[in-house]
Design a protein around this motif. Structure first.
Motif: not given
Lengths: 542, 230
Positions: A149, A164, A135, A151
């Motif tokens: 969201g 992400t 994350q 990436r």
């Protein structure tokens, strides 16, 4: 219900249009005032306000992990100059690929367990904090457009990690490009590279560059000559923020003040008009037994009841509408958590009550002091003596009589004419200002877009080499070519400077494309280097 | 002899730079009298009535109503005097169009301190006496001119004033309604109500008053009593 209460309630219920107009005018005025006052308050030293609220770091120091260690840095934080500190946080510099696009600058990624802390309290503008491996929280002011969201791939790193985006945050001094959980940093380091540490310091004295330097020197005392990889002073961030906001503050403050002035004028005019149309009714009230004081109370209440509804709705609407406006202001000012302070709501509400009450009082008091017989006669018999001289003068003008009659009317009611003129004046200023600003910004955006060329040719991957030689020759050979230039862009990060720096290389004179050389070699907006090896002295010195 | 209800002594009133609207007018009206003030437009009729009602102030002279010097009262005192001692009927009714008929009538009594329920009860009683009780909950805008003037009369009588002043009470009415209002004033006077009527209408003056005061250019030119009505 008392006689006065019955008259007040009947006046409000049965005069729906008037009641609605007062309520709507107050609603709009209060909404505009909340927004205007909020903008004016937010424009008061926005960086300093945000820096104080978020306990920004006076110095953000990046250390080479190979040259120092956590224990040493932790003990350095106990230096006398340090008021508080945060860190050491592990740091990695990694270049992401997004959807296969590798053209991004390296990110300074900091491993922080959370957004809070004694120094550099981050504001999460979207999403949540990164607590798990994989994350990442992006800096809202960073080089990558933050999108939950999204990436970020790091194919060149061992294990080809992917992060992400789970959150978006803002740091007042832009202490990092992105933040991850501390355990994630190891996975973002190239094989065999120890990475670095970030320390955030607040010093007891940091008002000047010398004080910041002195504090930094004290915490770094005893470290090896290469241990410090970079130091970012809060004064650098402040200078950049102040420079960015200097353009906007006058406009936002001007808009805010215009909104406030217009609000006062509109509410005053509407309430005075609403009470003024009731002069005959005031006469009747006096004739049936209302004292002048009771008449004034009736009309103040009749104005205040709908105004109060407008004030409540206006404060709610103002705060609601302020969200996107303040979010834009946050973006412009590079600060976080801009909101409408409760004192603004209270001050605007109190101001609106005062204006409505005073205007209604003044108009009703004046009407209440009219001789009853005069008040009753309003609308049925002309009132003598007002504007007669002006009427006589305008009557001599070689204009249609209807026009000359109209020209003399403002002199019959000079106060009302003045209020109307002032409202129109400020309205015209606001419109001119808004249109002028929009037009100016369009010009600026056009100039900054650098797309005035009739044709833009983007060479493919295979023809990059030709771009420097073949294409210019071909273009020069064509008679319809008036002018052209080629450009190549890249980004670079500079230790001690927040964010990234765009570097543009030109093959010819690009001044007609909106690029302007201001002061070469000094602190102009554009630096030029003509030869390989020229130094970017200005940026490095900052 | 009882004390007069109205006593004007050498009263003058001039508006702006024009000629005097009323000049050295003296007049005494006793309780129970019904007096018509007649005269052409601009003769000073309405000015005299407004001075008696305390709606306007004299430049010189004194105006006394039911023993009180009206010309010496301030606005609040005048208002209190009007509440208790004077009922007024206007040419254009001057009803509050945002209050119902019964609320319009009850208003002066409530202002004088009467409770709402008692005031409404008295208002309904008056509406019954004037034969317009069925319009109690209507708004004035829905009534005919004659009905509106009856409402105005009821409102004027609400506080049982010793003096009823009427300024052109039939001026905005058709002939039938005008006669109706004249009859009503006559009945009220028959019950002992002192009435002063300002009018152009000789027929109205004849039908509901026993004394005629004529004004010409701001001066009282004649003051006659109609013995027949006595």
């Amino acid at each position: 219900m008392s006689a006065a209460g019955r008259v007040i309630s009947a006046g409000i219920r049965r005069r729906k249009v008037q009641t609605l107009v007062v309520a709507l005018a107050t609603l709009m005025a209060v909404t505009a005032s909340v927004l205007g006052a909020g903008l004016v308050a937010a424009s008061d030293a926005p960086f300093d306000t945000a820096f104080a609220r978020e306990r920004g770091a006076h110095a953000t120091v990046l250390y080479d992990a190979a040259q120092t260690d956590v224990q040493h840095l932790s003990s350095a934080a106990a230096a006398a100059a340090v008021a508080s500190s945060a860190g050491p946080f592990a740091v990695a510099s990694a270049t992401p690929e997004i959807k296969g696009d590798a053209g991004y600058a390296p990110l300074t990624v900091v491993g922080r367990p959370g957004p809070d802390g004694p120094v550099d309290r981050l504001t999460l503008t979207e999403g949540t904090w990164a607590t798990q491996p994989g994350q990442v929280v992006l800096n809202v002011d960073g080089e990558i457009f933050p999108e939950l969201g999204l990436r970020l791939d790091f194919p060149q790193l061992p294990g080809k990690p992917t992060l992400t985006v789970v959150g978006v945050a803002r740091s007042v001094t832009r202490s990092a490009s992105a933040w991850v959980a501390p355990s994630q940093i190891a996975g973002l380091l190239p094989a065999g590279r120890p990475g670095g540490y970030q320390m955030l310091y607040r010093f007891r004295s940091a008002a000047t560059a010398a004080e910041v330097d002195a504090g930094t020197a004290e915490v770094n005392a005893g470290l090896g000559p290469h241990a410090v990889a970079g130091v970012q002073s809060w004064l650098t961030a402040k200078e950049e923020a102040d420079r960015n906001t200097a353009l906007f503050i006058p406009f936002l403050v001007a808009f805010g003040l215009l909104g406030l002035i217009m609000s006062v004028l509109i509410v005053g005019n509407v309430v005075a008009g609403a009470v003024g149309t009731g002069i005959r009714r005031i006469g009747i009230l006096k004739a049936v037994g209302f004292t002048p004081g009771q008449v004034v109370l009736v009309y103040i209440a009749q104005a205040l009841v709908p105004a109060f509804a407008g004030i409540v709705m206006g404060v709610i609407a103002g705060n609601f509408l302020a969200r996107p406006v303040m979010a834009d202001a946050e973006q412009v000012y590079g600060s976080a958590s801009l909101t409408i302070a409760p004192w603004i709501d209270l001050a605007v509400a109190a101001g609106a009550v005062l204006i409505v009450g005073l205007t209604a009082w003044a108009t009703a008091w004046r009407a209440g002091r009219l001789r009853t017989v005069e008040a009753i006669a309003v609308g049925r018999t002309p009132r003598p003596g007002r504007g007669q001289r002006a009427a006589r003068l305008t009557a001599r003008l070689p204009l249609p009589r209807a026009v000359t009659l109209g020209l003399s009317r403002p002199f019959a009611r000079p106060a009302r004419a003045l209020a109307m003129t002032t409202a129109v004046l400020f309205g015209a200023i606001a419109v001119t200002f808004a249109l002028g600003l929009g037009s100016t910004l369009d010009h600026i955006m056009t100039a900054r877009a650098h797309d005035v060329a009739d044709v833009t040719v983007r060479p493919g991957e295979d023809s990059v080499a030709d771009a420097a030689t073949g294409i210019p020759s071909a273009l020069s050979a064509r008679p319809e070519t008036k002018a052209f230039y080629g450009e190549g862009t890249t980004q670079m990060t500079i230790a001690g400077t927040p964010g990234f720096t765009n570097v543009i290389a030109f093959t010819g004179d690009a001044s007609w494309g909106g690029y302007e050389l201001l002061r070469p070699g000094l602190d102009g907006d554009i630096e030029t280097w003509r030869n390989t090896g020229d130094a970017c002295t200005e940026e490095v010195q900052r | 002899m009882p004390a007069p209800v109205i006593e004007l002594s050498d009263v003058s009133r001039t508006y702006d730079e024009g000629p005097p609207a009323l000049q050295d007018a003296s007049l005494v009206i006793q309780p129970g009298e019904a007096v018509a003030i007649l005269g052409p437009s601009g003769s000073g009729k309405s000015t005299m009535l407004n001075l008696i009602a305390g709606l306007d102030r004299p430049d010189t002279g004194t105006v006394t109503v039911d023993g009180t010097r009206v010309d010496q009262l301030n606005e609040a005192e005048l208002t209190r005097l009007r509440r208790t001692k004077i009922g007024m009927i206007f040419q254009f009714f001057n009803l509050l169009d945002d209050l119902t008929v019964v609320d319009n009538i009850a208003l002066p009594a409530q202002l004088a301190g009467m409770g709402r329920r008692e005031a409404q009860s008295r208002a309904l009683e008056l509406l019954g006496n004037l034969d317009i009780k069925r319009h109690a909950k209507a708004y004035p805008g829905r009534l005919s001119g004659g009905q509106r003037q009856r409402v105005a009369v009821a409102r004027a009588l609400m506080n049982r004033p010793p003096l009823l002043l009427a300024d052109e009470p039939t001026g905005a009415l058709d002939h039938a309604s005008g006669k109706d209002v004249g009859r009503l004033l006559n009945e009220l006077n028959a019950d002992g109500q002192t009435i002063v009527v300002v009018t152009h209408d000789e027929a109205l003056a004849e039908s509901c008053t026993h004394r005629t005061v004529r004004l010409l250019d701001g001066r009282i030119s004649a003051d006659t009593t109609t013995a027949a009505r006595r």
